[in-house]
Design an enzyme around this catalytic site. Structure first.
Site, PDB file in Angstrom:
ATOM      1  N   ILE A 213      -9.174 -21.723  12.442  1.00 62.40           N
ATOM      2  CA  ILE A 213      -7.586 -21.779  13.031  1.00 62.40           C
ATOM      3  C   ILE A 213      -7.918 -21.844  14.659  1.00 62.40           C
ATOM      4  O   ILE A 213      -8.236 -21.446  15.121  1.00 62.40           O
ATOM      5  CB  ILE A 213      -6.805 -20.406  12.339  1.00 62.40           C
ATOM      6  CG1 ILE A 213      -7.176 -20.330  11.619  1.00 62.40           C
ATOM      7  CG2 ILE A 213      -5.438 -20.961  13.327  1.00 62.40           C
ATOM      8  CD1 ILE A 213      -6.373 -18.520  11.000  1.00 62.40           C
ATOM      9  N   GLN A 263      -0.435 -22.022  12.074  1.00 58.54           N
ATOM     10  CA  GLN A 263      -0.205 -20.584  11.242  1.00 58.54           C
ATOM     11  C   GLN A 263       0.541 -19.845  11.286  1.00 58.54           C
ATOM     12  O   GLN A 263       0.202 -18.632  10.385  1.00 58.54           O
ATOM     13  CB  GLN A 263      -1.640 -20.307  11.976  1.00 58.54           C
ATOM     14  CG  GLN A 263      -1.330 -19.345  13.067  1.00 58.54           C
ATOM     15  CD  GLN A 263      -2.291 -18.472  14.282  1.00 58.54           C
ATOM     16  OE1 GLN A 263      -3.631 -19.170  15.460  1.00 58.54           O
ATOM     17  NE2 GLN A 263      -2.760 -17.494  13.469  1.00 58.54           N
ATOM     18  N   HIS A 288      -3.493 -16.969  19.235  1.00 58.54           N
ATOM     19  CA  HIS A 288      -3.702 -15.710  19.551  1.00 58.54           C
ATOM     20  C   HIS A 288      -1.785 -14.937  19.735  1.00 58.54           C
ATOM     21  O   HIS A 288      -2.186 -13.635  20.382  1.00 58.54           O
ATOM     22  CB  HIS A 288      -3.701 -15.801  20.930  1.00 58.54           C
ATOM     23  CG  HIS A 288      -5.429 -16.247  21.170  1.00 58.54           C
ATOM     24  ND1 HIS A 288      -6.467 -16.132  19.961  1.00 58.54           N
ATOM     25  CD2 HIS A 288      -6.038 -17.598  21.578  1.00 58.54           C
ATOM     26  CE1 HIS A 288      -7.624 -17.260  19.768  1.00 58.54           C
ATOM     27  NE2 HIS A 288      -6.997 -17.959  20.903  1.00 58.54           N
TER      28      HIS A 288
END
Length: 392
Positions: A213, A263, A288
C-alpha cells in the site's frame, strides 16, 4: 488470460515443474508472448555495468562489426536469441550505465550473441534447482582493428556477465536492492530491509503475491514504485501489486501491477482482495493515518494466506497528532498492537465470556521493531494451560 490465470502467473507456476510442464505453459501462452515476458524480465533484472571509458558500443551500421571503446555515457547492443520449438525470437538488449532495455528486433552488429532455450530460460528465471546454460558468442572485429576490441574486452565481459546473471539468479541482498532502486527502506529515512530479510527470506523462492500500500510519487503517474521494483527483483517467482490513491500508469515491470484506490475505503479494499488475493505479504506504507492503517488491517488481514505476513511501516505516526495519534490515544496503530499481545494469549483468559476476535484467532506471532510491526498469520488455537492450575 488463460482460464483464470494471467500469462505470467501461468509461467511462474509451471517453472517449478518438469520441462514438459514449462513447455505446455509456453504453448498455451504462445511462444512470442512468453518470449516477450522473459525478455522484459531479463532487462528488469539486468544490473547496468559501470559507466566511463570502459563502456562499449557496436560499430555504426554498415561499418566493421565488433566492439570498441566508447566515451562515458556510451551504450552497446547484445543480441538475445530465445529459441522456441520451431523458431527463434530475437531481442536486442541495449545496455548502458544508465539502464537496460529490451526490444524485439535483430541487431545489425551486436557486441555479443546470447542464445537461450525458452524452456531453459523459464526455469532459470522462475524455477528452482539446476538449469541449462546459454551459448555466448562474441562478435569480434576484423584483425586490423583487434587492438580496439582487446582494449574493451573487460567491459564486454562485465556486460555479458550482467545479462547472464540476470538470466539465472535472484538478488538476495535487500539492503543493496533498496539502494539500487531508490527505496527509502534502507540507508536514509529507515532501516527496514534487514528486518525484511529475516522475515521474507523463507518465501523468496516461492510463488507469492505481494501487496504494498503506497506506491509513492504523489500525483505523478510515472513517479514512485522503487520498492515495488525491489520486491519484483527479490521475489523472482512473485507477483507484486501496488495500491495508491493516485493512478500510477507509468510505474511498470514484468511482474508489477499498480492499482488505484483509497486504503481508507473498506469496500474498495475488499474488492481488491477478492480480485487479486489472497496475498502472502501485505506491506502498509500508505497514508500512515492511524484510521486508514486500522481500516486496511481489518479488511486485508483476512486475505493473507496462512503462513503469510502483514507489515505496518512508520508506526511512529501513532504518536503524532497530525496523523490522528498521540501518547495513549485510542484508535492508533500502537494501541492496536498492544491488543495483539493479549490476543496471542486469549485462551489463557480467566474470563470465560471472552469472544475471540479474528486477530485473536489468526495472529500467531507479532514482531516489533523501531517504527515497524510484523504480524504472522495462522491458526492461534494452541491449547491453554491445564484447567486444574488455579486462575484466581
Amino acid at each position: 488470460m488463460i482460464g483464470n490465470e494471467t500469462p505470467i502467473w501461468r509461467l511462474l507456476r509451471s517453472a517449478g515443474g518438469a520441462d514438459d510442464d514449462i513447455r505446455a505453459a509456453i504453448e498455451e501462452i504462445g511462444e512470442a508472448p512468453a518470449a516477450a515476458l522473459m525478455a522484459d524480465e531479463v532487462a528488469s533484472r539486468c544490473e547496468p555495468p559501470p559507466g566511463g571509458s570502459s563502456g562499449i558500443q557496436p560499430y555504426p551500421s554498415g561499418g566493421s562489426s565488433g566492439i570498441r571503446p566508447d566515451p562515458p555515457g556510451g551504450s552497446f547492443d547484445i543480441q538475445l536469441e530465445l529459441a522456441g520449438a520451431g523458431r527463434s525470437h530475437p531481442y536486442v538488449l541495449s545496455v548502458s550505465a544508465s539502464g537496460v532495455t529490451a526490444s524485439a528486433a535483430t541487431a545489425e552488429d551486436p557486441a555479443a550473441l546470447i542464445v537461450y532455450d525458452l524452456v531453459a530460460l523459464a526455469r532459470a528465471l522462475y524455477g528452482t534447482g539446476v538449469h541449462g546454460e546459454a551459448r555466448v558468442e562474441v562478435n569480434w572485429p576484423p584483425a586490423e582493428r583487434l587492438g580496439e576490441a582487446i582494449a574493451s574486452i573487460h567491459a564486454l565481459a562485465r556486460a555479458v556477465e550482467s545479462v547472464l546473471t540476470a538470466c539465472r539468479s535472484a538478488e538476495t541482498n535487500l539492503d543493496r536492492l533498496a539502494t539500487r532502486f531508490g527505496s527509502d527502506k534502507y540507508g536514509t529515512m529507515h532501516w527496514y530491509t534487514p528486518h525484511y530479510a529475516r522475515y521474507f527470506s523463507p518465501l523468496r523462492d516461492e510463488l507469492v503475491r505481494v501487496l504494498e500500500i503506497g506506491v509513492g510519487g504523489y500525483h505523478d503517474p510515472a513517479s514512485g514504485g522503487a520498492s515495488l521494483r525491489m520486491w519484483q527483483r527479490y521475489f523472482r517467482r512473485g507477483l507484486v501489486f501496488g495500491l495508491d490513491l493516485f493512478p500510477k500508469t507509468g510505474v511498470q515491470g514484468p511482474r508489477i501491477r499498480t492499482l488505484a484506490g483509497d486504503q481508507g475505503d473498506p469496500a474498495a479494499l475488499r474488492a481488491l482482495a477478492e480480485e487479486h488475493g489472497p496475498f502472502d505479504i501485505v506491506i502498509d506504507d500508505g497514508s500512515h493515518m492511524n484510521a486508514h492503517v486500522l481500516v486496511a488491517l481489518r479488511e486485508l488481514f483476512p486475505h493473507v494466506r496462512p503462513g503469510g505476513l502483514y507489515v505496518v511501516e512508520d508506526v511512529q505516526t501513532s504518536y503524532w497528532p497530525m496523523f490522528g495519534g498521540g501518547r495513549d490515544v485510542p484508535g492508533t496503530t500502537a494501541e492496536f498492537a498492544k491488543t495483539v499481545i493479549d490476543g496471542l494469549n486469549h485462551r489463557e483468559f480467566a474470563d470465560p465470556g471472552h469472544v475471540p476476535s479474528y486477530f485473536d484467532g489468526h495472529v500467531v506471532a507479532a514482531h516489533f521493531h523501531h517504527n515497524l510491526m510484523v504480524l504472522e498469520k495462522g491458526d492461534n488455537h494452541e491449547q491453554a494451560a491445564p484447567s486444574w492450575i488455579p486462575r484466581r
